[in-house]
Design a protein around this motif. Structure first.
Motif, PDB file in Angstrom:
ATOM      1  N   ASN A 133      37.484  31.613  18.292  1.00  0.00           N
ATOM      2  CA  ASN A 133      38.612  32.428  19.136  1.00  0.00           C
ATOM      3  C   ASN A 133      37.517  34.046  18.178  1.00  0.00           C
ATOM      4  OD1 ASN A 133      40.669  32.904  19.809  1.00  0.00           O
ATOM      5  ND2 ASN A 133      41.792  32.463  18.155  1.00  0.00           N
ATOM      6  N   ILE A 134      36.821  33.856  17.143  1.00  0.00           N
ATOM      7  CA  ILE A 134      36.259  35.024  17.154  1.00  0.00           C
ATOM      8  C   ILE A 134      35.070  35.526  18.115  1.00  0.00           C
ATOM      9  CG2 ILE A 134      35.301  36.523  14.881  1.00  0.00           C
ATOM     10  CD1 ILE A 134      36.064  33.976  13.419  1.00  0.00           C
ATOM     11  N   LYS A 137      37.496  36.833  20.832  1.00  0.00           N
ATOM     12  CA  LYS A 137      38.466  37.389  20.634  1.00  0.00           C
ATOM     13  C   LYS A 137      39.207  36.695  21.465  1.00  0.00           C
ATOM     14  CE  LYS A 137      35.466  41.632  20.981  1.00  0.00           C
ATOM     15  NZ  LYS A 137      35.583  43.445  21.086  1.00  0.00           N
ATOM     16  N   GLY A 138      39.496  35.871  21.749  1.00  0.00           N
ATOM     17  CA  GLY A 138      40.972  35.663  21.680  1.00  0.00           C
ATOM     18  C   GLY A 138      40.815  34.171  23.523  1.00  0.00           C
ATOM     19  N   TYR A 148      44.170  24.195  19.700  1.00  0.00           N
ATOM     20  CA  TYR A 148      44.783  25.711  18.217  1.00  0.00           C
ATOM     21  C   TYR A 148      45.820  25.782  17.419  1.00  0.00           C
ATOM     22  CZ  TYR A 148      43.027  29.808  15.786  1.00  0.00           C
ATOM     23  OH  TYR A 148      42.392  30.640  14.990  1.00  0.00           O
ATOM     24  N   HIS A 152      47.105  24.146  14.364  1.00  0.00           N
ATOM     25  CA  HIS A 152      47.351  25.555  13.371  1.00  0.00           C
ATOM     26  C   HIS A 152      48.900  24.990  12.455  1.00  0.00           C
ATOM     27  CE1 HIS A 152      48.463  29.618  11.860  1.00  0.00           C
ATOM     28  NE2 HIS A 152      49.214  29.903  12.384  1.00  0.00           N
ATOM     29  N   TRP A 159      44.861  26.552   6.674  1.00  0.00           N
ATOM     30  CA  TRP A 159      44.477  27.723   7.101  1.00  0.00           C
ATOM     31  C   TRP A 159      43.485  29.167   6.450  1.00  0.00           C
ATOM     32  CZ3 TRP A 159      44.440  26.386  12.096  1.00  0.00           C
ATOM     33  CH2 TRP A 159      44.349  26.847  13.182  1.00  0.00           C
ATOM     34  N   VAL A 163      40.249  30.011   8.789  1.00  0.00           N
ATOM     35  CA  VAL A 163      39.257  30.979   9.053  1.00  0.00           C
ATOM     36  C   VAL A 163      38.698  31.605   8.371  1.00  0.00           C
ATOM     37  CG1 VAL A 163      40.739  33.251   9.293  1.00  0.00           C
ATOM     38  CG2 VAL A 163      41.822  31.402  10.465  1.00  0.00           C
ATOM     39  N   LYS A 167      35.139  32.445   9.478  1.00  0.00           N
ATOM     40  CA  LYS A 167      34.009  33.726   9.607  1.00  0.00           C
ATOM     41  C   LYS A 167      32.456  33.260   8.412  1.00  0.00           C
ATOM     42  CE  LYS A 167      38.380  36.884   9.687  1.00  0.00           C
ATOM     43  NZ  LYS A 167      38.892  37.668   8.615  1.00  0.00           N
ATOM     44  N   TYR A 170      29.796  32.088  10.914  1.00  0.00           N
ATOM     45  CA  TYR A 170      29.848  32.848  12.170  1.00  0.00           C
ATOM     46  C   TYR A 170      28.486  34.018  11.299  1.00  0.00           C
ATOM     47  CZ  TYR A 170      30.547  36.420  15.242  1.00  0.00           C
ATOM     48  OH  TYR A 170      30.483  38.139  16.199  1.00  0.00           O
TER      49      TYR A 170
ATOM     50  N   ARG B 201      48.091  33.721  12.212  1.00  0.00           N
ATOM     51  CA  ARG B 201      47.520  33.048  13.297  1.00  0.00           C
ATOM     52  C   ARG B 201      46.699  32.850  13.566  1.00  0.00           C
ATOM     53  NH1 ARG B 201      47.545  31.920  17.824  1.00  0.00           N
ATOM     54  NH2 ARG B 201      47.877  29.838  18.331  1.00  0.00           N
ATOM     55  N   GLY B 202      45.745  33.902  12.569  1.00  0.00           N
ATOM     56  CA  GLY B 202      44.258  33.373  12.838  1.00  0.00           C
ATOM     57  C   GLY B 202      43.853  33.474  14.195  1.00  0.00           C
ATOM     58  N   GLY B 203      44.964  34.144  14.854  1.00  0.00           N
ATOM     59  CA  GLY B 203      44.171  34.862  16.694  1.00  0.00           C
ATOM     60  C   GLY B 203      43.412  35.616  16.699  1.00  0.00           C
ATOM     61  N   PRO B 204      43.496  36.375  17.805  1.00  0.00           N
ATOM     62  CA  PRO B 204      43.407  37.114  17.896  1.00  0.00           C
ATOM     63  C   PRO B 204      42.878  38.186  17.343  1.00  0.00           C
ATOM     64  CG  PRO B 204      43.968  36.657  20.074  1.00  0.00           C
ATOM     65  CD  PRO B 204      44.397  35.765  18.665  1.00  0.00           C
ATOM     66  N   ALA B 206      42.646  38.180  14.298  1.00  0.00           N
ATOM     67  CA  ALA B 206      41.750  37.763  13.125  1.00  0.00           C
ATOM     68  C   ALA B 206      40.445  37.828  12.647  1.00  0.00           C
ATOM     69  CB  ALA B 206      42.147  36.405  12.128  1.00  0.00           C
ATOM     70  N   GLY B 207      39.790  38.377  14.488  1.00  0.00           N
ATOM     71  CA  GLY B 207      38.555  38.516  14.312  1.00  0.00           C
ATOM     72  C   GLY B 207      38.123  39.702  14.062  1.00  0.00           C
ATOM     73  N   ASP B 208      36.638  39.155  13.366  1.00  0.00           N
ATOM     74  CA  ASP B 208      36.147  40.820  13.985  1.00  0.00           C
ATOM     75  C   ASP B 208      35.436  41.276  14.927  1.00  0.00           C
ATOM     76  OD1 ASP B 208      35.533  41.142  11.131  1.00  0.00           O
ATOM     77  OD2 ASP B 208      34.004  39.252  10.961  1.00  0.00           O
TER      78      ASP B 208
END
Lengths: 675, 263
Positions: A133-134, A137-138, A148, A152, A159, A163, A167, A170, B201-204, B206-208
């Motif tokens: 996701n990171i 970008k989704g 997912y 969740h 959670w 996350v 990170k 990553y 949600r840790g979805g988009p 939450a992204g760096d």
């Protein structure tokens, strides 16, 4: 191992042993050897090159060489390695197959190997998806998104951790050099394709249910586990004693049996011989299954051949059983099969309906004067009737076995020589082998559809059975003596109990047959009765065992026609209450057996004459025939009449007989000749 | 960082805040170490598996252990403290969940490395799988140990006893982590399902934001797929990029000319 659960919840969470994994690892280590393994080449990407990429065709060639097999086998082996995740494809990463061309693969790092003792955790998967996701970008695949969301929901409490860890991983990955990062991403992605396969793909890691016991744990923890109590030793002694007492067979005999079995069945085994037209599991084409369905009109040659192997095979195949039933109907001995099926029904049916079924079967097949009386010897009858006082599932086992052996020794042989079977054999089809090209195979795979649900199938079966039973049971064997069969009218007999009266599905009676145009001529032309279960005839006649009217017995088995002539006269005779046996003997020249009837069946005749002449006509036939009014037969009212049995037995009801079959366990008075 | 707690209060709360922040920092560094350990572990048995890697693994492991012990002590003592205010307790529980999950991950990785190290012994490097990794640089370990750089200690010879020593040490460490986890469960009763995560949600969201170097790796991966199918089209790619740049340059030039003309 990871989830420390101090509570012993006896949950099933261990993956079963997969012995193939260790072997695959050994093969892989050989393969990757830089000197003797598959030759590798660098993979060129835009900016960089990554070494140790191998080509599909090289893999296949190496495997074929190493294991000394042909390329097809080597390819399958290679596919297996890819499916387990030991090698992953660099292009088309979602399809885990080995393409024997220049497509590239790479070896998976041991950390990501599927291993028995490292279960695949959902937490890791959640972290991986969060990482994806990171990175992207989704933009995840649809199934990944669904997973997912599901994770969740189920791991909501963790959670933040997930996350955070995603990170961190990553960022740690960023510390690596670029090509290494790419390789690691590929490795991880391949790992998750294996263990969380995209929908619609077949996963090699499918192993069914989790096990309760950890296969990696020691089985018996040495002596500490068992305390050597006397009980322990006693169990060992019992075990060894039972091993000694087991019946033994000479190995020559048992091996001979196995060899015979193998030679007989080897052409019918889809693993060893070709499945005609094609094996649906391999080619995704279901012609084979449609051709071999239970209610198919024309069976395949292989299926028919199977019926000749043994009687059990014939009976266990529904289509074979139908054919056999047809043959028996022509021979007028269908009650054996019907009884056998009834017993099966009893054995496998629900407990609630068991008692009713047992009663029903008794009334139909076993009782004196039953409409479809079967011929079993006295001892078995005794045992069965005694058992029926307290019916249970296996109460009819002895009788069933007897009838089974009877059918097997007698009817089966005749069936195989009969025109019915020969006709079926001639009409049987033998489809050609399918030849599918690669493209067609893919098409077939796309057109896969689920089969009919078993519930729907079961309902259909029940409907069919109900229809068959409702159309009336047919046993031309049992023909009412009183009737003057008019040639053009159909004649049938049997219990007219409506199927709805029973909780269980009714016994499958023979389907309604049109009348023989001239039963008499049929009788004359047909083979002499002695050839056809003459014994059965006699017994049935003598199953006039208990009554002058000799209701059921008059069926006289096969030779229906012979009775017809005398039926009318008999009716008159009966009214006059003559003794049965002599009458029968004189009136049925074709049935030599009456003399022997007494040996078969315990005659009741002793107290017959004592009873009032017009005893109830225990006649159970519902005959759609123009019969003289005085001989009108009424249908049996089994259930309601039971309480009146005792009375009506003695009561004279003249010509209107209600048929009562007295169930031995119901009546209060001592029964004659039932034991 | 989702666990940062911005509280403004008086001294007492300031102290507890500080302690909280400390603990958060501890947990986060543990997370970092665990992540790095995982990266290092994925190289074991592959072609980049060397003595140096094993050393790095060992060092990372030791660091993880010390962090874990410290964290455990602090968190346990805090959570057993009955007088903890409600909000603090919630924060602590979150940290607790994160810590225990991290510890479990570490445990799994330790076991995996233990198993693999047993199978892939350094004396027989031929058996190491050619995974395509090229290794080089110990940046990951450096990150784990929070050191700017990690100097590889030159140890050409591999003493046999080292392997045995490693094995026994690893066993001990795994056992220690085991015990720690069990102790934690017994001492502190945190109902995990009642813990509410702070993050969304840790979805988009939450992204760096991706840095440029990562976008390259993304494209590398996707290119890997397409490129191979097309049989590698680097020249065309380059031409395309060049054209794009020229076009951009042209637009800039036109704009500047317009500005000059109209000013």
């Amino acid at each position: 191992m990871t989830i420390r659960n101090t509570i012993r919840d006896h949950g099933q969470r261990f993956r079963p042993r997969m012995a193939c994994l260790k072997k695959a690892e050994a093969v892989l280590l050989e393969m990757q050897d830089p000197k003797t393994g598959v030759k590798s080449q660098p993979q060129r990407l835009v900016i960089t090159t990554i070494p140790h990429a191998i080509m599909g065709e090289d893999i296949v060639a190496w495997l074929a060489d190493r294991f000394n097999t042909d390329t097809q086998e080597a390819r399958s082996l290679g596919c297996m390695l890819v499916a387990f995740g030991y090698i992953y494809p660099l292009q088309d990463h979602k399809r885990l197959v080995l393409k024997p061309d220049t497509s590239l693969y790479r070896f998976q790092t041991p950390y990501f190997w599927p291993a028995q003792q490292w279960p695949v955790e959902d937490t890791d998967y959640a972290i991986y998806l969060a990482k994806q996701n990171i990175r992207k970008k989704g933009i995840l695949d649809l199934y990944e998104q669904e997973q997912y969301s599901r994770l969740h929901k189920w791991m909501n409490h963790k959670w933040d951790f997930i996350v955070m860890q995603a990170k961190e991983q990553y960022r740690a990955g960023k510390e690596r050099k670029k090509p290494d990062r790419v390789v690691f991403d590929c490795q991880e992605r391949a790992y998750w394709v294996v263990h969380r396969p995209p929908p619609g793909t077949v996963s090699a890691m499918d192993y069914g249910l989790n096990r309760l016991v950890d296969p990696n744990a020691e089985e018996v923890k040495g002596e500490k586990h068992y305390t050597k109590t006397p009980d322990f030793y006693e169990r060992i002694m019992i075990f060894t004693q039972q091993s000694i007492m087991r019946p033994r067979v000479k190995s020559s005999v048992s091996i001979g049996a196995m060899v015979k079995y193998c030679t007989t069945y080897k052409n019918h085994d889809p693993f060893l011989a070709q499945c005609l037209p094609s094996n649906p599991w391999v080619t995704d084409d279901v012609t084979y299954w449609t051709l071999n369905m239970t209610n198919v009109e024309i069976p395949t040659k292989m299926r028919v051949e199977r019926w000749t192997f043994s009687f059990g095979e014939l009976l266990s195949d529904p289509r074979g059983r139908d054919d056999f039933r047809l043959f028996l109907k022509k021979e007028f001995s269908g009650e054996n099969l019907a009884f056998w099926e009834g017993c099966e029904d009893l054995k496998w049916g629900t407990a609630a309906t068991m008692k009713d079924k047992a009663q029903q079967i008794y009334k139909t097949f076993l009782a004196r004067g039953a409409p479809r009386w079967i011929n079993i010897d006295g001892k078995t009858m005794e045992v069965t009737v005694k058992g029926l006082k307290h019916p249970h599932r296996y109460v009819l086992d002895a009788a069933q076995t007897h009838i089974y052996m009877l059918m097997k020794k007698d009817s089966f042989g005749r069936y195989l020589k009969s025109p019915v079977f020969k006709d079926t054999q001639k009409k049987a089809i033998s489809p050609d082998q399918h030849q599918f090209s690669e493209g067609q195979l893919e098409q077939n795979a796309k057109k896969r559809r689920p089969s009919l649900s078993p519930i729907a199938l079961r309902q259909r079966e029940e409907e069919q059975r109900a229809k068959m039973a409702a159309s009336g049971p047919v046993d031309i064997t049992q023909l009412c003596r009183f009737t003057a069969p008019v040639p053009h009218l159909s004649v049938y007999s049997g219990i007219s109990d409506p199927p709805s009266a029973n909780a269980s599905p009714p016994l499958p009676f023979l389907s309604h047959t049109p009348a023989c145009p001239s039963p008499i001529s049929v009788a004359i032309d047909s083979t002499p009765a002695s050839e056809r279960r003459g014994g059965g005839n006699a017994a049935r006649e003598g199953g006039g065992e208990y009554n002058a009217e000799g209701g059921g017995g008059s069926g006289g088995g096969v030779v229906a026609g012979s009775k017809s002539r005398v039926a009318l006269s008999l009716g008159r005779l009966l009214k006059r209450g003559c003794a049965p046996s002599a009458v029968f003997a004189s009136l049925s020249p074709k049935c030599p057996a009456p003399a022997s009837m007494s040996s078969r069946v315990q005659p009741i005749s002793t107290d017959q004459p004592a009873q009032a002449p017009p005893r109830r006509i225990a006649n159970f036939f519902q005959i759609k025939v123009d019969i003289p009014p005085e001989c009108r037969i009424y249908p049996i009212d089994s259930e309601e009449e039971e309480e009146e049995e005792v009375d009506s037995r003695r009561g004279s009801r003249g010509g209107e007989g209600t048929k009562e079959i007295i169930c031995p366990w119901e009546s209060l008075t001592p029964q004659d000749g039932t034991g | 960082m989702p666990l940062v707690n911005n509280k403004v209060g008086d001294d007492v709360t300031g102290e507890t805040d500080k302690a909280l922040v400390d603990e958060q920092a501890l947990v986060e560094s543990l997370m970092k170490v665990v992540a790095c350990y995982k990266h290092l572990a994925s190289c074991v048995g592959g072609c980049t598996d060397t003595l140096q890697l094993r050393n790095e693994l060992r060092q990372t492991r030791e660091k993880a252990q010390s962090l874990a012990v410290a964290c455990c002590q602090r968190l346990t003592s805090r959570l057993r403290d009955k007088s903890l205010p409600e909000e603090d307790r919630r924060e602590m529980e979150l940290l607790w969940v994160a810590f225990s999950s991290g510890l479990e991950l570490l445990h799994v990785d330790l076991c995996k490395v233990f198993g693999m190290a047993n199978n892939f012994c350094l004396t027989n490097t031929d058996a190491f799988v050619q995974t395509g990794m090229q290794g080089g640089g110990s940046k990951v370990a450096a990150r784990a140990l929070s050191l700017p750089d990690l100097h590889a200690s030159p140890s050409p010879a591999l003493p046999d006893s080292l392997e045995a020593q490693e094995t026994s040490t690893m066993e001990q460490e795994i056992h220690r982590v085991d015990c720690m986890i069990e102790d934690m469960e017994l001492k502190v009763n945190v109902l995990r399902w009642t813990v509410e995560p702070r993050g969304g949600r840790g979805g988009p969201e939450a992204g760096d934001p991706l840095s440029s170097s990562d976008s390259v790796s993304v494209t590398l991966l996707s290119l890997q797929e397409e490129g191979q199918e097309r049989g590698g089209d680097p020249p065309h790619r380059h031409v395309f990029m060049a054209l794009l740049l020229c076009g951009a340059a042209l637009v800039v030039a036109t704009l500047s000319i317009c500005i000059v003309l109209f000013s």
